[in-house]
Scaffold this motif. Structure first.
Motif, short mmCIF file in Angstrom:
data_model
loop_
_atom_site.label_atom_id
_atom_site.label_comp_id
_atom_site.label_asym_id
_atom_site.label_seq_id
_atom_site.Cartn_x
_atom_site.Cartn_y
_atom_site.Cartn_z
N GLU A 174 0.81 -1.18 -0.13
CA GLU A 174 -0.03 0.00 -0.16
C GLU A 174 0.84 1.25 -0.05
OE1 GLU A 174 -3.09 -0.13 3.04
OE2 GLU A 174 -3.54 -2.10 2.73
N LEU A 175 0.40 2.16 -0.60
CA LEU A 175 1.43 3.30 -0.82
C LEU A 175 1.15 4.39 0.34
CD1 LEU A 175 0.87 4.01 -4.55
CD2 LEU A 175 2.87 2.77 -3.37
N GLY A 176 2.32 5.20 0.98
CA GLY A 176 2.41 6.04 1.88
C GLY A 176 1.97 7.35 1.18
N PHE A 177 2.36 8.46 2.15
CA PHE A 177 2.14 9.56 1.85
C PHE A 177 2.85 10.19 0.37
CE2 PHE A 177 3.35 14.32 1.67
CZ PHE A 177 1.93 15.00 1.64
N TRP A 178 4.08 10.13 0.47
CA TRP A 178 4.80 10.49 -0.80
C TRP A 178 4.56 9.74 -2.04
CZ3 TRP A 178 5.91 15.23 -1.15
CH2 TRP A 178 6.39 16.15 -0.06
N GLU A 179 4.47 8.37 -1.84
CA GLU A 179 4.21 7.47 -2.76
C GLU A 179 3.00 7.80 -3.41
OE1 GLU A 179 7.06 6.08 0.42
OE2 GLU A 179 5.13 6.40 0.53
N ARG A 180 1.83 8.24 -2.93
CA ARG A 180 0.62 8.65 -3.39
C ARG A 180 0.59 9.89 -4.12
NH1 ARG A 180 -1.32 7.11 1.78
NH2 ARG A 180 -1.67 9.49 2.05
N ASN A 181 1.73 10.65 -3.89
CA ASN A 181 2.12 11.82 -4.45
C ASN A 181 3.17 12.05 -5.27
OD1 ASN A 181 -0.10 14.15 -3.08
ND2 ASN A 181 0.79 12.77 -1.36
N GLY A 182 3.40 10.81 -5.95
CA GLY A 182 4.56 10.98 -7.13
C GLY A 182 5.61 10.29 -6.90
N TYR A 183 6.00 9.78 -5.64
CA TYR A 183 7.37 9.21 -5.30
C TYR A 183 7.32 7.78 -5.73
CZ TYR A 183 9.24 13.50 -2.98
OH TYR A 183 9.82 14.64 -2.84
N ASN A 184 8.50 7.37 -6.11
CA ASN A 184 8.48 5.84 -6.43
C ASN A 184 8.31 5.08 -5.14
OD1 ASN A 184 10.55 3.19 -6.54
ND2 ASN A 184 10.17 4.10 -8.41
N SER A 185 7.77 3.93 -5.49
CA SER A 185 7.28 3.08 -4.33
C SER A 185 8.49 2.48 -3.29
CB SER A 185 6.46 1.98 -4.85
OG SER A 185 6.92 1.06 -5.60
N ARG A 186 9.67 2.21 -4.20
CA ARG A 186 10.58 1.75 -3.21
C ARG A 186 11.65 2.85 -2.88
NH1 ARG A 186 15.87 -1.55 -4.30
NH2 ARG A 186 16.16 -2.49 -2.29
N GLY A 187 12.27 3.40 -3.98
CA GLY A 187 13.31 4.50 -3.79
C GLY A 187 14.75 4.06 -3.59
N GLU A 188 15.25 3.33 -4.71
CA GLU A 188 16.53 2.76 -4.72
C GLU A 188 17.42 3.92 -5.53
OE1 GLU A 188 19.93 1.73 -4.79
OE2 GLU A 188 18.86 -0.12 -4.35
N PRO A 189 18.40 4.58 -4.45
CA PRO A 189 19.25 5.58 -4.91
C PRO A 189 20.26 5.05 -6.21
CG PRO A 189 19.55 5.41 -2.80
CD PRO A 189 18.54 4.20 -3.12
N TRP A 190 20.91 4.22 -6.10
CA TRP A 190 21.72 3.63 -7.49
C TRP A 190 20.80 3.55 -8.64
CZ3 TRP A 190 26.60 4.56 -6.60
CH2 TRP A 190 26.93 5.00 -5.19
N ALA A 191 19.60 3.19 -8.56
CA ALA A 191 18.87 3.19 -9.72
C ALA A 191 18.05 4.69 -10.10
CB ALA A 191 17.89 2.22 -9.84
N GLU A 192 18.32 5.68 -9.12
CA GLU A 192 17.57 6.91 -9.25
C GLU A 192 16.09 6.87 -9.31
OE1 GLU A 192 19.72 10.51 -10.94
OE2 GLU A 192 20.69 8.71 -12.15
N GLU A 193 15.47 5.90 -8.38
CA GLU A 193 14.07 5.74 -8.16
C GLU A 193 13.58 6.78 -7.55
OE1 GLU A 193 14.00 0.84 -8.77
OE2 GLU A 193 13.79 1.69 -6.86
N ARG A 194 13.59 8.15 -7.92
CA ARG A 194 12.97 9.04 -7.38
C ARG A 194 11.45 9.24 -7.25
NH1 ARG A 194 18.00 11.07 -8.92
NH2 ARG A 194 19.25 11.75 -7.41
N TYR A 195 10.98 9.17 -8.51
CA TYR A 195 9.47 9.31 -8.86
C TYR A 195 9.00 8.29 -9.76
CZ TYR A 195 11.64 13.71 -7.26
OH TYR A 195 12.35 14.68 -6.77
N SER A 196 7.95 8.14 -9.56
CA SER A 196 6.92 7.05 -10.26
C SER A 196 6.54 7.72 -11.96
CB SER A 196 5.75 6.77 -9.50
OG SER A 196 4.88 7.69 -9.44
#
Length: 196
Positions: A174-196
């Motif tokens: 289930e998505l949290g606050f930032w994830e519901r607002n466009g952030y990536n669901s995991r956030g892996e820095p080395w893959a630059e998973e910033r936004y969905s």
């Protein structure tokens, strides 16, 4: 801003700084909304969902083994701080206190102030993760998430939830606050998973 507050990593640091990140000279504070002021005497930490419901006090956490940690910290807003020195409790030590249903595969982190962020169990239960109450030998300030925050060094820092006060165990993501607002669901820095 580059030069005054941030700098590019040198060659020796490049293997520690993910793509697109700059090193900060300070320790920036980024918060959405007001900073909760939490009384440690009434502070509580709850677990529920696909886990036996339980509530822990500040003294319960302080009775657990205390460890010092040095970890790099990567913010989705493109700054990194190397060698942050923390003190706190290993997530793996805390997890031993609770009964989790084997069907639980995801967790929602809950915080004072109503903030939430999601994390996979596989990311949460890594040995290097911890609940921090001290940074650079000082009690963690409210601005930095005090009295306690989760620190998950291997993913972007919004997953290291400030003012944490509970874990809800789930059988699906289930998505949290930032994830519901466009952030990536995991956030892996080395893959630059910033936004969905």
């Amino acid at each position: 801003m580059l030069g005054k507050f941030f700098k590019k990593p040198n060659e020796e640091q490049s293997d520690r700084v993910p793509p697109g990140q700059y090193l900060t000279k300070g320790f920036p504070v980024l918060t959405y909304g007001q900073t909760p002021q939490v009384n440690m005497e009434t502070w509580q930490f709850k677990v529920w969902g696909l886990a036996k419901e339980a509530t822990f006090s500040w003294s319960d956490f302080m009775a657990l083994p205390q460890h010092e940690f040095t970890a790099d910290f990567h913010c989705v807003t493109r700054w990194s701080k190397l060698d942050v020195k923390w003190k706190g409790i290993k997530v793996t030590d805390f997890i031993k206190l609770i009964e989790i249903d084997p069907k639980a595969v995801h967790v929602m982190e809950h915080c004072y102030g109503g903030y939430t962020t999601n994390i996979a169990m596989s990311d949460l239960l890594k040995e290097e993760n911890f609940f921090a109450h001290t940074v650079f030998d000082e009690p963690l300030s409210a601005e930095h998430g005090g009295p306690m925050r989760l620190v998950v060094p291997h993913i972007y820092a919004w997953k290291s939830a400030k003012w944490i006060n509970g874990l809800e165990f789930l059988d699906k993501e289930e998505l949290g606050f930032w994830e519901r607002n466009g952030y990536n669901s995991r956030g892996e820095p080395w893959a630059e998973e910033r936004y969905s």
